[in-house]
Design an enzyme around this catalytic site. Sequence first.
Site, short mmCIF file in Angstrom:
data_model
loop_
_atom_site.label_atom_id
_atom_site.label_comp_id
_atom_site.label_asym_id
_atom_site.label_seq_id
_atom_site.Cartn_x
_atom_site.Cartn_y
_atom_site.Cartn_z
CG HIS A 124 -19.43 -29.95 -26.75
ND1 HIS A 124 -19.90 -29.97 -28.05
CD2 HIS A 124 -20.42 -29.41 -25.99
CE1 HIS A 124 -21.13 -29.45 -28.06
NE2 HIS A 124 -21.46 -29.11 -26.84
CG ASP A 161 -26.73 -31.08 -26.34
OD1 ASP A 161 -26.78 -31.15 -25.10
OD2 ASP A 161 -26.37 -30.05 -26.95
CG HIS A 163 -24.83 -26.86 -28.16
ND1 HIS A 163 -25.53 -26.93 -26.97
CD2 HIS A 163 -24.71 -25.55 -28.47
CE1 HIS A 163 -25.82 -25.70 -26.56
NE2 HIS A 163 -25.34 -24.84 -27.46
CG ASP A 245 -28.84 -28.16 -25.13
OD1 ASP A 245 -29.26 -29.17 -25.75
OD2 ASP A 245 -27.63 -27.95 -24.96
ZN LIG Z 1 -25.90 -28.59 -25.69
#
Ligand SMILES: [Zn+2]
Length: 307
Positions: A124, A161, A163, A245
């Site tokens: 990120h 991931d 996200h 996740d």
């Molecule tokens: Zn994540």
Amino acid sequence: MTILFEHDAALDHITPPGHPERVERIQAIRRALASDEFRGLDRRTAPIGARDDVLRCHPSTYIDRIAAAIPKDGYLSLDADTHVSSGSLTAAYHAVGGACAAVDAVLAGEDQTAFLLMRPPGHHAEAATPMGFCLLGTAAIAVKRALDHHGLSRVAVLDFDVHHGNGTQSLLWDEVRALFASSHQSPLWPGTGGAHETGAHDNVINAPLAPMTGAREMRQAWSDVILPAIDDFAPELIIISAGFDAHAQDPLANLNWVEEDFIWLTRAIRDVAQVHAGGRVVSTLEGGYDLDALASSAAAHIGALME
Ligand SMILES: [Zn+2]
């Protein structure tokens, strides 16, 4: 057999009580990797990263700003999610150093595959903005090392991931020699990663997955969209942003993947790496916040890297 890069600096990045991205994540994976099944791992120490490697993705003013923000004691909040303690930047630098050492090792032919067991995660972090538990764009920095230091022409970074890897996407948006491909839950924080986000050179592939979906939708997205794009790109090296996740037990998201899905995906990525990249895959730890699911999923992934 697979090289494992790690460093105890990962345990010195301390987040506030109750924060999901915590020291125990590394300890849980280490316990899982203590079993006989993983005796064959080539365990190495992740060196500290070089500032020149970091500078390929972040301006020096950003690195200096983070360094100046590091507190002697306790925590400092960079945003609502992202906090630093006295050991945080050193931990991030060892993550970068381990990722770059992993690239060096697989390109030197020391092994086909490597896994980086470090934190904080990186996908990120944008060029001048820490974000979502991340300080430095570890995966993108590793891509740039392969391109600029080793002279490769095509490197793919694959992000599973849950996200969207907004940081890696933005760091590689203009990089014609890199392909960034991601599957992720949508809608979900950080809100980026629509299929219409395709990069400056059609070098970004996003496959959003609806909440509450599982193996069938994931395998379809990778089989129909991402894997064919990787095949067309013909990377000389594949780097994975391995977040766990998307597991059904994870508290931060709502996909329903299980350990077998991470194995399927790892094998699929290795298959395309065999065709184009001499089997070379470097995988770096991103998210995963249910400690049991994280440990079993990371072990399943690393086991598939070792096959
Ligand atoms: Zn994540």
